[in-house]
Design a protein around this motif. Structure first.
Motif, mmCIF file in Angstrom:
data_model
loop_
_atom_site.group_PDB
_atom_site.id
_atom_site.type_symbol
_atom_site.label_atom_id
_atom_site.label_comp_id
_atom_site.label_asym_id
_atom_site.label_seq_id
_atom_site.Cartn_x
_atom_site.Cartn_y
_atom_site.Cartn_z
ATOM 1 N N PRO A 136 66.029 14.082 -23.061
ATOM 2 C CA PRO A 136 66.510 12.938 -23.833
ATOM 3 C C PRO A 136 66.847 11.751 -23.074
ATOM 4 O O PRO A 136 67.231 12.026 -22.031
ATOM 5 N N SER A 173 64.569 19.951 -29.706
ATOM 6 C CA SER A 173 63.357 19.138 -29.212
ATOM 7 C C SER A 173 62.619 19.013 -30.582
ATOM 8 O O SER A 173 62.246 17.966 -30.776
ATOM 9 N N THR A 196 59.556 20.645 -25.185
ATOM 10 C CA THR A 196 60.744 20.499 -25.135
ATOM 11 C C THR A 196 60.822 19.055 -24.731
ATOM 12 O O THR A 196 59.906 18.450 -24.241
ATOM 13 N N VAL A 197 62.035 18.328 -24.849
ATOM 14 C CA VAL A 197 62.133 16.760 -24.664
ATOM 15 C C VAL A 197 63.336 16.705 -23.825
ATOM 16 O O VAL A 197 64.686 17.178 -24.053
ATOM 17 N N ILE A 209 56.813 19.260 -21.442
ATOM 18 C CA ILE A 209 58.245 18.641 -21.274
ATOM 19 C C ILE A 209 57.745 17.110 -21.429
ATOM 20 O O ILE A 209 57.000 16.554 -20.716
ATOM 21 N N HIS A 227 59.270 13.318 -22.332
ATOM 22 C CA HIS A 227 60.533 12.304 -22.104
ATOM 23 C C HIS A 227 60.734 11.641 -23.489
ATOM 24 O O HIS A 227 59.904 11.168 -24.282
ATOM 25 N N GLU A 228 62.070 11.661 -24.081
ATOM 26 C CA GLU A 228 62.224 10.749 -25.311
ATOM 27 C C GLU A 228 61.533 9.278 -25.200
ATOM 28 O O GLU A 228 61.181 8.877 -26.462
ATOM 29 N N ALA A 273 66.190 19.247 -20.064
ATOM 30 C CA ALA A 273 65.392 19.087 -21.685
ATOM 31 C C ALA A 273 66.487 20.002 -22.732
ATOM 32 O O ALA A 273 67.272 20.802 -22.223
ATOM 33 N N LEU A 274 66.136 19.334 -23.753
ATOM 34 C CA LEU A 274 66.906 19.957 -24.803
ATOM 35 C C LEU A 274 66.408 21.365 -25.217
ATOM 36 O O LEU A 274 64.977 21.605 -24.754
#
Length: 277
Positions: A197, A259, A194-195, A159, A161-162, A253-254
């Protein structure tokens, strides 16, 4: 210490463990129960298939009354000056993990870093070191990433972070390359990324990196890291709390598809910046 000689010492560790255990008249199952692992796990130590954690070697020394010999051997084997002392044991564990779940809020995880990204991060933290030092550190980090190329590679869940997608580490060109590599691994299904946002706002684990590692025949561990220290934890209650934090991050997460689109969009943004500079 070369990989071959390291393996030879691990084999000595295993043979000595078996000898001391048998001299004490204790079976693998009995020893495992007394140091809180399975008998099969003790067998894998003895065959040098798996490497024990420091706290397990301490308990083995206590049970077998070996005056700290196994802890000292383990410390010697994980003493790799290319890694911070608090991280060396983590490197050994990730080589035998069956699943690694990682959260990175500010920097691309070491297992995913390109050479240019790793060099930029290393120099930023150590501006007065020699080129030889930088090459040594970067080489070690790229070497770690080889586990993702093995047929027996662990499941690797990440995971991000943006925030880390936007920082042009090494410059826009290097960052575009870094993100394209991550996107490629995502498309190949080598890693599951995954990110979280910006729009998610506050999120669990805002204070630092988090890693969870699972093993075939041993309890899971958690590892947290800040700029100057790291902590490896195997207390079941603590690992459970860390897992809950990771689960909360997954919720924030997206989706994998969104992502991937965000990673590729950020890569394109950096590419455009590099072409205008």
């Amino acid at each position: 210490m070369a990989n071959g000689s390291r393996q030879a010492v691990w084999e000595f560790f295993g043979a000595e463990l078996k000898r001391r255990r048998e001299d004490a008249g204790i079976t693998q199952v009995e020893l495992g129960a007394r140091v809180f692992v399975s008998g099969a796990y003790i067998g894998q130590f003895e065959q040098a298939i798996r490497k024990p954690q420091l706290d397990i070697t301490r308990r083995i020394d206590e049970v077998l009354q070996t005056d700290g010999i196994f802890e000292r051997l383990c410390r010697k084997l994980i003493d790799d000056r290319r890694y911070a002392e608090y991280f060396a044991e983590v490197v050994e564990l990730e080589r035998v993990a069956t699943r690694i779940c990682e959260f990175a809020p500010t920097a691309v995880p070491g297992l995913l870093q390109t050479r240019a990204y790793a060099e930029a991060v290393t120099v930023a933290a150590n501006p007065f070191v020699t080129d030889e030092y930088v090459e040594e550190i970067v080489g070690a980090r790229l070497e770690r990433g080889h586990i993702l190329k093995d047929a027996t590679r662990p499941e690797y869940w990440v995971i991000l972070h943006e925030n880390l997608l936007r920082i042009p580490v090494g410059g826009p060109r290097a960052m575009a390359e870094q993100l394209r590599q991550i996107a490629g691994l995502m498309r190949e299904r080598t890693v599951w990324v995954t990110v979280v946002p910006y729009a998610a706002g506050a999120f669990a684990g805002m204070t630092g990196d988090l890693r969870l590692m699972a093993f075939e025949d041993a309890p899971p561990v958690a590892y947290t890291e800040t700029s100057f220290s790291g902590m490896l934890m195997d207390d079941p209650a603590v690992v459970k709390r860390a897992q809950r934090a990771y689960d909360l991050l997954r919720v924030a997460a997206l989706s994998p598809e969104a992502s991937l689109a965000l990673v590729e969009s950020a890569a394109e943004d950096h590419r455009r910046c590099s072409s205008t500079t």
